[in-house]
Each structure stands twice: as C-alpha cells, then as structure tokens.
Design a protein around this motif. Structure first.
Motif, mmCIF file in Angstrom:
data_model
loop_
_atom_site.group_PDB
_atom_site.id
_atom_site.type_symbol
_atom_site.label_atom_id
_atom_site.label_comp_id
_atom_site.label_asym_id
_atom_site.label_seq_id
_atom_site.Cartn_x
_atom_site.Cartn_y
_atom_site.Cartn_z
ATOM 1 N N LEU A 1 0.862 -1.425 0.315
ATOM 2 C CA LEU A 1 0.048 -0.176 0.276
ATOM 3 C C LEU A 1 0.802 1.442 -0.310
ATOM 4 O O LEU A 1 0.818 2.401 -0.664
ATOM 5 N N GLY A 2 1.934 1.014 0.217
ATOM 6 C CA GLY A 2 3.153 2.132 0.969
ATOM 7 C C GLY A 2 3.346 2.354 -0.516
ATOM 8 O O GLY A 2 3.781 3.842 -1.154
ATOM 9 N N ALA A 3 3.428 1.620 -1.704
ATOM 10 C CA ALA A 3 4.631 1.310 -3.001
ATOM 11 C C ALA A 3 3.075 2.235 -3.780
ATOM 12 O O ALA A 3 3.500 2.813 -4.751
ATOM 13 N N PHE A 4 2.113 1.707 -3.778
ATOM 14 C CA PHE A 4 0.986 2.264 -4.681
ATOM 15 C C PHE A 4 1.163 3.669 -4.011
ATOM 16 O O PHE A 4 0.711 4.706 -4.584
ATOM 17 N N ALA A 5 1.092 4.331 -2.876
ATOM 18 C CA ALA A 5 0.846 5.319 -2.559
ATOM 19 C C ALA A 5 1.815 6.365 -3.515
ATOM 20 O O ALA A 5 1.049 7.258 -3.670
ATOM 21 N N GLY A 6 2.661 6.073 -2.738
ATOM 22 C CA GLY A 6 3.979 6.769 -3.479
ATOM 23 C C GLY A 6 4.041 6.850 -4.885
ATOM 24 O O GLY A 6 4.157 7.600 -5.448
ATOM 25 N N TYR A 7 3.915 5.770 -5.537
ATOM 26 C CA TYR A 7 3.655 5.274 -7.040
ATOM 27 C C TYR A 7 2.680 6.859 -7.212
ATOM 28 O O TYR A 7 2.828 7.718 -8.503
ATOM 29 N N TYR A 8 0.918 6.909 -6.687
ATOM 30 C CA TYR A 8 0.381 7.428 -7.177
ATOM 31 C C TYR A 8 0.072 8.784 -7.404
ATOM 32 O O TYR A 8 0.204 9.653 -7.926
ATOM 33 N N ALA A 9 0.759 9.263 -5.883
ATOM 34 C CA ALA A 9 1.617 10.792 -5.902
ATOM 35 C C ALA A 9 2.349 11.561 -6.365
ATOM 36 O O ALA A 9 2.561 12.152 -6.910
ATOM 37 N N VAL A 10 3.530 10.147 -6.830
ATOM 38 C CA VAL A 10 4.362 10.829 -7.907
ATOM 39 C C VAL A 10 3.989 10.952 -9.501
ATOM 40 O O VAL A 10 4.084 11.972 -9.731
ATOM 41 N N LEU A 11 2.752 10.027 -9.467
ATOM 42 C CA LEU A 11 3.003 9.905 -10.722
ATOM 43 C C LEU A 11 1.616 10.715 -10.838
ATOM 44 O O LEU A 11 1.774 11.761 -12.572
ATOM 45 N N LYS A 12 0.949 11.579 -10.212
ATOM 46 C CA LYS A 12 -0.125 13.027 -10.060
ATOM 47 C C LYS A 12 0.440 13.702 -10.233
ATOM 48 O O LYS A 12 0.053 15.447 -10.549
ATOM 49 N N THR A 13 2.117 13.893 -9.516
ATOM 50 C CA THR A 13 2.249 15.261 -9.011
ATOM 51 C C THR A 13 3.756 15.246 -9.565
ATOM 52 O O THR A 13 4.502 16.882 -9.766
ATOM 53 N N GLY A 14 4.537 14.538 -9.802
ATOM 54 C CA GLY A 14 5.874 14.299 -10.489
ATOM 55 C C GLY A 14 7.119 14.295 -10.117
ATOM 56 O O GLY A 14 8.082 14.615 -9.788
ATOM 57 N N ASP A 15 6.523 14.788 -7.932
ATOM 58 C CA ASP A 15 7.538 14.925 -6.797
ATOM 59 C C ASP A 15 7.561 13.841 -6.181
ATOM 60 O O ASP A 15 6.467 13.258 -5.766
ATOM 61 N N VAL A 16 9.010 13.193 -6.327
ATOM 62 C CA VAL A 16 8.984 11.796 -5.251
ATOM 63 C C VAL A 16 8.774 11.983 -4.394
ATOM 64 O O VAL A 16 8.628 11.210 -3.546
ATOM 65 N N TRP A 17 8.926 12.849 -3.782
ATOM 66 C CA TRP A 17 9.622 13.289 -2.254
ATOM 67 C C TRP A 17 8.377 13.426 -1.835
ATOM 68 O O TRP A 17 7.664 13.090 -0.632
ATOM 69 N N LEU A 18 7.136 13.762 -2.099
ATOM 70 C CA LEU A 18 5.518 13.660 -1.955
ATOM 71 C C LEU A 18 4.964 12.337 -2.028
ATOM 72 O O LEU A 18 4.685 12.289 -1.447
ATOM 73 N N GLY A 19 5.621 11.747 -2.993
ATOM 74 C CA GLY A 19 5.062 10.081 -2.950
ATOM 75 C C GLY A 19 5.926 9.700 -2.048
ATOM 76 O O GLY A 19 5.178 8.389 -0.814
ATOM 77 N N LEU A 20 6.805 9.835 -0.910
ATOM 78 C CA LEU A 20 7.726 9.361 -0.580
ATOM 79 C C LEU A 20 7.089 8.802 1.236
ATOM 80 O O LEU A 20 6.455 8.441 2.021
ATOM 81 N N LEU A 21 6.582 10.376 0.829
ATOM 82 C CA LEU A 21 6.041 10.648 2.284
ATOM 83 C C LEU A 21 4.787 10.008 2.322
ATOM 84 O O LEU A 21 3.594 10.394 3.108
#
Lengths: 310, 323
Positions: free
Chosen positions: A50-70
């Motif tokens: 679930l962390g992987a999906f959340a990180g992936y989806y956040a980066v997909l939508k924003t392009g921000d890898v650190w937001l993905g990590l968060l």
C-alpha cells in the motif's frame, strides 16, 4: 571465469546489492522496533504494497518523488496504527492478524491500481546524488557514492535506530516491554503506549520501504514487492533483533542476488543450473536463521499480548 | 391466376424474410449467450501475457461474437487459480481459459469433472488426451527472430541482452527466437540471456537489465510481466528495447523500437465456433504470422531506419509464406 574478478563486475555487484537491500533494510528496521517491544507484525508486506501504491500514485499525479515518499509514510503510519489497535488493544493473535493485514494490503493496492491507474505508467525516479570528493575515489566512489538520497538516508537510519534502542529512555522502555512487560508495567511504563509507538514506527518505515521500491523502479505493478516484506521479517531474526545485524543480513541477501544475476550475465552459471542458483539467497537466509536461532533468543514477550495483572 | 401466383410469391418472400430474420436473431442470441471465463496469473493490464488474452476476449465481445467475459487475474498461486477454474466451470461458462503454463496439472484434474464444459489451456501443446480441453500456444519465436534481426541491425556494440523469466513456454520460445534472429543477421554478435527465474520480481528484472547494460549491451529485450522494471532501466540508460506479448511503447516511447503483439482472438474465435458446433476440445491451436495471430507493432515515435524495417518486413513475409 577471470571476467568475474574485474573491477567493473565488482562495482556492478556491490552497487546492485545496495539497491536491492534498501527496501528490505527499511522494512526490517521498522519491524525490529515492533518485535523488540513484543509485537510481531506479519503484515509488513501488505503495508509495503500500500505504501508502494501511495508513493507511486502521488508521483504519477504530481511528479514530486518526495511527496511520493511522504505519501508512503502516511499510509504506513495509518496501517501501523491499525496494526497496533488489532494487536495491542484488541489483543488478536498476532500471526493471524498480520496475515490479514498482508492480504488487505495485497488486495487493496491492486484494486486501487486497477481503479485509479489501470495500465502501468512510468513515473519519475529518485535522482542519483553524487557525494562530492567521495565519488571520485576509485572503485569505492562508484560502488557507494552514486546512489539516490534515500539510499544514504536508509543507511544513516542504522546508527540512529541503534542509538534509540540502546541509549534512550524510549529504547529502554521498548526493550523492557519486549522482555519483562510485567516488571516494566510496575515501574510505570505504559506497555500499550510503547507498543503503539513501535507499531506505528514499524508501519511508517514499511510504508516508506514500499514507496522507495516503487519510486526507485519508476513503476507499480500488482504484488510489486514480490514477498519482500516477509524477507524483511526473516532478516529481523537473521540480524538477531539488532539494526547492525539486520543491515548485514539485507546486504548479504542483496549481494547474493546481485552476484547470481551477474554470474548469469557472464554465463558462468550454466543455464541448466539457473533455477538452483536462484534459490541461493533463500538458502543462505535459512542457514543463517538456523545459526542465529542457536545463539540468540527472541524477545521473551514476543507475540504475547499484555494484560495488566495477568 | 396471375394475381394468385403474385400473392403466393409475396407470401413466400415474407416467410423467407421472417425465417432469415429469426435465424439471424438466433445466431445473435447464441453469441450473446456465449460466456468465456479467463483465469490468468498477472494483472489484466500488465502490458504483457495476461493483457494479451483479456484484450482478445474483449475484442470478441465488442464484435458481438461472445456475450460475456469474466476474468480472475493475479492468480500467481496455482491453487487459487484451480479454485477459480472449478468455480467458473460450476457456473456453466461455455469456455474456461486457464491462461498459464503452470495451470496444466490443475486443469488435468478439473476438466474430467465437467465433461460438458470446454476448457482451453495455454501456452501449451498438450490437451492431456481429454475431449473437452483445447491447448494453445504462441509461435513467439517467429516474432523473436524478427526482433532479433532488427536488434542486431541497430546494435553498435554487437552486444545484446535478454531478460527472461523462467525458461518455459512462450517465454523460452521468444528468447530462443530472438537469439537466432540476432545471430542470423550478425553471427559474431554477443547475445546474453539472463533468466531471473521469476515471472513477478520487477526489482530483480530491473537489476538484470542493469547487469546486462553494464556488460556492454546497447539493445535489450525481455518477456513476461516483470519486464516493466527492465524497460525503465533501459530508458534511463538510453538503451533500445524490443517488447513482446503486448505493445510496450507506452512504457518508454523514446527507446521502444517495436513490440510483438499477440492476437489470441484469431484462434479463440475458431475454438468458440467449434464449441458452438459441439466439439469441446482435443485440438491444438497456435498463433503465427501466417494466421495474423502475431503482429509486429512498430513505435511510430521511434525513428527506425527504413532498411532495418525492410529487413523485418521481409522476414515476416518469408515466415508468412512458409506458414
């Protein structure tokens, strides 16, 4: 055969081992906190997914890898809290409830991916960070100092975790909750509070581990972790519940995997024996576990729910 | 007399029209009633093996050839797949497709319990001698050869790498065909094959690609659903990629040269017609260039030199001619 002794191969194997080790290391570190306080969470892999999906989806939508990590960390935090409610407040059998958390993470991550994304779409990955001066050291620079920032942070977490567990009051309470919960309780330590805290730390690190995996690969797929969460749990035993031991275990696991891949690329491993060598990391882990089990004991109260006065 | 014969002719024409209408309506009803169930190991949209069969069934549905498509995907665990196969057969689906070489043992046990249900198993060339089991396979070596020829023509280092899953089924066929294609065009080329022994380990596939590139490969290919990670590595290293099973251009439009795409609908339609005629199994089907079950889809965004494309087209033409 002489090809294997070249510096290029050595650099490739070590760098690959480090990359493979990082998600395992983060998840195993988190699980160590929980187990040292007496809680076994077999749901690590589900939280990672679930962390992987959340990180992936956040980066997909924003392009921000650190937001993905968060995002991975937040999802991990919530699932860690949920795991704590199940294991500490509801006092559920930890092995079974952990499997439940795993299955939830496996199914929910896939469902969310199917509904929100569909076909795999590549995302941004963590940019490599070349550490000034150190990267120029022959051999060493290429092996250790060309990784992304999360790799350095993951390894920096080892001494930090060691310090917290061994040198702080919180760490002492964790150890007391895992070894002598009744005694700690009489001294005024809230076992429930300590175990809630360690489960949340464990969940958060598992969520981060999943996000690191997805963002490093730049993709998400059903069951992306491929059981990495379970390997992380094995590494906690492998490392005898000590952060340094866990780091060595994660690196060994990554190294054997990377070495086998490299030997296949160099065609040193015959194709007929490929399957046999693919089992090497698991076999080595099992052997090491047997060795550790003979020398070290798990926390005395591991998997035992605590009830005051019992 | 003339009036009466005219009336008779009109009556015959009306009856004929009604009969034709009823007959056509009957076919539509039969098509609409035909139900297919698919059990497959990875996600329906994996841009690889599972997606290829799901896309084919959905196309047949869109064309009105079948009425319903049910899918259970993600059944990496064979026991889970066996439960799903049995469940679909119990629910009366007309054709239950076990889409994975690993499901053969389960199907061999289940199919005899449902003699009135048709099953299909792929990729495989074995029906177990059962009258209600079809088997199907992809002649993926054909596309592999075409890709290999293009890879050899585009490679500057003469070093080409392939990331494979487990050495079985259409994956092995593709990998072997790809190597043959490379060596056919460039006999001195260095082709390295790295089977990671997993269909699902994206991280390991990614590291295998890294290892191949480290060894000097400037063109990569790979097969099965775990290659999405390898494509990402190829993209970040600027190495060319050849895909198979489904069109993988969307993963990395900059470096994907072409993809071999499976069109299972070609053989599924034949199976469905057989089932409608009462023949529930016992035959082996294969998708090839000749029956248009295999198609090479070029990436329009990649500037493929005309002479390299011509090499590929000639190879395809030759294979079509030879069946």
């Amino acid at each position: 055969m002489s090809e294997i002794f070249t510096t290029a191969v050595l650099v490739a194997v070590v760098a690959s081992a480090i990359r493979l080790a990082v998600p395992l290391l983060l998840a195993a570190l988190g699980e160590t906190f929980g187990q040292r306080s007496g809680v076994l969470n077999l749901g690590v892999d589900g939280i990672m997914l679930l962390g992987a999906f959340a990180g992936y989806y956040a980066v997909l939508k924003t392009g921000d890898v650190w937001l993905g990590l968060l995002s991975g960390a937040v999802v991990g935090f919530v699932l860690g809290l949920a795991s704590a409610v199940i294991a500490v407040t509801l006092k559920a059998e930890q092995g079974i409830s952990g499997i439940g958390v795993y299955l939830f993470g496996l199914g929910m991550s896939d469902l969310l991916f199917q509904k929100l994304v569909g076909t795999p779409i590549p995302i941004e990955t963590f940019p490599p960070v070349r550490i000034p001066f150190l990267v120029d050291i022959p051999l060493i620079g290429d092996m250790f100092f060309r990784h992304s920032l999360v790799v350095y942070l993951a390894f920096a977490a080892i001494p930090l975790a060691t310090f917290i567990i061994n040198k702080t009051t919180f760490g002492m309470n964790i150890r007391a909750a895992g070894e002598y919960p009744e005694a700690a309780d009489t001294l005024g330590v809230s076992i429930s509070r300590v175990r809630y805290a360690t489960e949340i730390i464990g969940g958060t690190l598992a969520g981060i581990a999943g996000a690191v995996l997805a963002i490093s690969l730049g993709i998400f797929q059903q069951n992306l972790t491929n059981g990495a969460g379970f390997i992380a749990i094995a590494l906690v035993y492998f490392g005898a519940w000590r952060p340094t031991g866990i780091m060595l275990g994660a690196l060994l696991f990554g190294f054997v995997n990377a070495l086998v891949l490299e030997l296949k690329t160099l065609e040193i491993i015959p194709r007929d024996l490929s399957n046999l060598f693919a089992m090497a990391p698991a076999l080595i882990t099992i052997l090491a576990l047997v060795f550790v089990a003979r020398r070290f004991q798990p926390p005395a109260a591991l998997t035992k729910p605590f009830t005051r006065g019992k | 007399m003339k009036k009466r014969s005219t009336k008779l002719a009109v009556l015959i024409a009306v009856v004929a029209l009604i009969a034709a209408a009823c007959s056509s309506g009957g076919d539509e009803a039969a098509s609409a009633d035909f139900r297919i169930a698919i059990v497959a190991p990875s996600a329906s949209n994996d841009l690889a093996f599972t997606q290829s069969i799901v896309d084919a069934a959905n196309k047949l549905k869109a064309d009105g050839i079948i009425g319903e498509v049910a899918v259970t995907d993600g059944t990496f665990v064979v026991d889970d797949a066996a439960v799903a196969i049995r469940d679909y057969a119990s629910q009366g689906y007309d054709l239950v497709i076990a889409h994975g070489s690993q499901y053969g043992g389960s199907l061999q046990e289940i199919a005899p319990d449902f003699p009135d249900t048709s099953f299909a198993w792929g990729t495989s060339a074995d029906t177990f001698g059962l009258p209600n089991v079809y088997s199907y396979e992809a002649a993926s070596d054909q596309g592999g050869q075409v890709m290999g020829i293009m890879a050899a023509a585009l490679s500057k280092t003469g070093k080409i790498g392939i990331v494979g899953p487990i050495e079985v089924g259409d994956a092995k066929l593709y990998v072997d065909g790809f190597k043959q294609g490379v060596l056919f065009y460039k006999p001195n080329a260095d082709v390295t094959i790295n089977y990671i022994d997993s269909f699902s380990d994206v991280a390991l596939a990614s590291e295998a690609a890294q290892s191949l590139i480290g060894a000097g490969a400037d063109v990569l290919s790979g097969t099965a659903q775990m290659v999405v990670g390898a494509v990402g590595v190829a993209k970040s290293e600027g190495v060319l990629w050849f895909g198979t099973q489904a069109n993988q251009t969307s993963l990395a439009p900059e470096i994907v040269v072409a993809s071999q795409v499976y069109h299972w609908e070609v053989i599924l339609e034949e199976m469905i017609n057989n089932v409608k005629d009462g023949k529930l199994g016992g035959e082996l089907y294969s998708i090839t260039f000749a029956n248009d079950g295999l198609v090479i889809e070029y990436n329009d965004g990649f500037d493929l030199p005309a002479d390299v494309k011509e090499l590929a087209e000639n190879a395809i033409k030759s294979m079509k001619a030879n069946g």
